[in-house]
Design an enzyme around this catalytic site. Sequence first.
Site, PDB file in Angstrom:
ATOM      1  N   ASP A 421       1.344  -1.773  10.667  1.00 38.06           N
ATOM      2  CA  ASP A 421       1.149  -1.587   9.220  1.00 38.06           C
ATOM      3  C   ASP A 421       2.288  -2.307   8.484  1.00 38.06           C
ATOM      4  O   ASP A 421       3.283  -2.706   9.096  1.00 38.06           O
ATOM      5  CB  ASP A 421       1.180  -0.069   8.939  1.00 38.06           C
ATOM      6  CG  ASP A 421       0.731   0.282   7.515  1.00 38.06           C
ATOM      7  OD1 ASP A 421       0.123  -0.563   6.838  1.00 38.06           O
ATOM      8  OD2 ASP A 421       1.006   1.420   7.091  1.00 38.06           O
ATOM      9  N   GLU A 424       2.743  -7.337   5.730  1.00 39.10           N
ATOM     10  CA  GLU A 424       2.361  -8.461   4.830  1.00 39.10           C
ATOM     11  C   GLU A 424       3.499  -9.452   4.643  1.00 39.10           C
ATOM     12  O   GLU A 424       3.190 -10.632   4.407  1.00 39.10           O
ATOM     13  CB  GLU A 424       1.897  -7.903   3.495  1.00 39.10           C
ATOM     14  CG  GLU A 424       0.593  -7.141   3.573  1.00 39.10           C
ATOM     15  CD  GLU A 424       0.724  -5.801   4.288  1.00 39.10           C
ATOM     16  OE1 GLU A 424       1.818  -5.206   4.223  1.00 39.10           O
ATOM     17  OE2 GLU A 424      -0.242  -5.384   4.929  1.00 39.10           O
ATOM     18  N   ASP A 500      -6.120   0.194   2.284  1.00 35.75           N
ATOM     19  CA  ASP A 500      -6.150   1.408   1.466  1.00 35.75           C
ATOM     20  C   ASP A 500      -7.245   1.370   0.409  1.00 35.75           C
ATOM     21  O   ASP A 500      -6.998   1.457  -0.798  1.00 35.75           O
ATOM     22  CB  ASP A 500      -4.785   1.605   0.801  1.00 35.75           C
ATOM     23  CG  ASP A 500      -3.685   1.742   1.834  1.00 35.75           C
ATOM     24  OD1 ASP A 500      -4.005   1.979   3.028  1.00 35.75           O
ATOM     25  OD2 ASP A 500      -2.505   1.611   1.468  1.00 35.75           O
TER      26      ASP A 500
END
Length: 801
Positions: A421, A424, A500
Amino acid sequence: MDLRKALLAIRFVGLRTALRAVRAAWERDRWEGREVSEPAAWSPVKPLQRMIPLPDGARFTGPDAELEIRFLAPDVVRLTWTPGVLPLPYAIVRERLEEVRVARGEQADGWTLESEALGLEVRADGRICFRDGAGRIWRVEDPPERRGEAWRHRVRLRPEERLYGLGERAAPLNRRGRIYRMWNRDPGGSYGPGADPLYLGIPLWLSLHAEGAYLVFYENPFEASFDLGASEPDAAWVTFTGGALREYVFYGPPSRLLERYTALTGRPPLPPRWALGFHQSRWSYESAEEVRAVARGFRDHGLPLHAIHLDIDYMDGYRVFTVDRRRFPDLSELIRELEGQGIRTVVIVDPGVKADPGYAVYREGVARGMFCRLPDGRLYRGLVWPGWCVFPDFTDPEVRAWWGEHYRAFLEAGVTGFWHDMNEPTAFVAWGEPTFPRRVRHAMEGRGGDHREAHNLYGLLMNRAAWEALRRLQSDRRPFLLTRSGWAGIQRYAWTWTGDVESSWAALRQTLATVLGLGLSGVPYSGPDIGGFSGAPSAELFVRWFQAAAFMPFFRNHAAKGTPRREPWVFGEPVLSIARAFLRLRVRLLPYLYTLAWEAAQTGAPLVRPLFWLNEQDPALWEIEDAFLLGSALLVAPVLEAGARAREVFLPTGEWYDFWSDAQRAGPARVLVEAPLDRLPLFVRAGSLLPLAEPEGVTLHLYVSSKEEGEGMFYEDAGDGFGPCRVDRFEWRWEGESLRIHRIREGELSEPEGGFRLEFHGFTPARAWADGRPVPVEGSTLVAPPFTELILEGRPVRSPA
Ligand code: MIG
């Protein structure tokens, strides 16, 4: 930042971190690097003057730019405009695909290059025309322009042209008419349709138009903008903020395009079979007891479960690679217990390392120079869950090796998958870009570079580090990685989920186009958080989302902190029974899904496909985004509206079977299909084979077309590891009144012990012979010993709807 987002952020991260985010944003701004007086205007390259032949192409030189064109195969060509930093080959696994003979020619205003499959016309002013063997033009690029280090060019679009791809997007399936940003980004805890960019951009598109289909992949990781007919309806403007302007252009039908693209950037490896099952997750199951209770709930309610995910709260103070021993006193014991029930454990791993001198990963990483630095030599610090963090520089091979070693302890504890997670990469800020400042330094394999170039590669390379470690550390198991971010080539290492996404009907509908778009971008394994991440879905929305997700490659229930519980029994009846039925259907589908996974590993074909996969020349299929194909046998039409108990489904040309009733329908047709809450409209294409796990064992369901031939395959192996496998390819055709089925077997795995169980749809066999020996028939099924040829006499069954 709007107030709603700010409040959501505070809810998720807490007030203290939210306040620190102000400081983080302020520091980020200091290092962001102001634009150094850029020349104001774009200017086209000066005319090319000379052609220098190369064995597989040519180089063209001009006073301020150079263009290199090389064929990698007759239908694949690479164009590179310089000056500009050349990309490190992070996306690429092969430099050349096939031998090509290239013919070169000169024209009044430029040159031509031709392979057996396609021709390029390069005009001296830099305009490039792509043609097929018959001379039809299928792509035109205007002369590129420069401004400082940036490149841009314009690509002409035909009126009917549709564009797909660009990686993960909350946009319609056909991307035309909007502007997209290539800069991986966490949209901040919740997003809906239209949000852009998201976590995993890929600079490629697939184009369909009347002259055929092509795919273009821009191998340039710098921030980019793809204006696909928004500013100018009949043109795409592609702008890169740095690097060389490099593109690979592929020509052919979509299946061929994905095959070629994944030959270049790598095929998605076969996952372990359990990964295609059901995953249950929540942010977070906070203790071993809670995890046990969840597993018990699934068992007690008769719900199949293949994996449980542990979100960030299993860690000790969010320190990556640690476990909170108070809440998980014996992780390996817990994992063993779960394994005993057939449940695997997947743990989350974030890239941020807490800046804490009392923490070994931090201390060691600092001592060994593993973390990203600012231009002044200090460590870059960003804010994530643990508070101030430092970040590994995955563009350095030593860092990748060092990072990868940390997975060892988890593997020894029995962890079977990792969930990446925040890669990015994301760092919290009160305003502006939630990531590293652009001037943060990166090794870039030793040649040096900064975050402008490394940003979009960060997720890809984190997964590469883990993948290489897992292959090294556990030679008998296939890695399972799930990632939020990535770039071209990510399919070699990891699955992804759609992040999300908000809990709304619009977001459920969006999920289809998002997953389809990922598949067309070379990423075949994805799926949504069932019910949406950030909210509280109604029972009905949860059911409809669950049904749709049951046909997507990654099937996971997950929800944000603070949301109501979402294990299937929480909703009571009828949700529980419906969820059970679809979980069992998923288990039944596993042999089919696994066969599709094998196909993806061989050819790059996505598991979830747009309807135009059946026939890309049929414009009626180009924009369908409320239904999808799973493989080429199933057409899935989820219910996407509150209150709907029926929906319209477009059946493409051909014969179709209603999966539930075996009723037959002919396409093309727009049909209204009943969809009570416990049903999802589902059709099987006549002429296909569906291997399903039935109580009697794997059963090959042949959906026979009254006129046409059919084919399909069935893949089998041990489900994990790298042992022998077997592929059975079946082809059948009518010979007068009898059906002749031919089997071609490949691979070393032994034949199935009980032979092959076949069940016929649209045909009732009366008598059968396997390689000349009679086989007993029972109703519409038979069990044949392993055969090469099966001949059946019987009669077709017509059961129109
Ligand atoms: O900023 O680990 O998308 O799936 O539950 C939130 C906590 C961080 C974002 C992921 C989500 C996960 C959550 N993470």
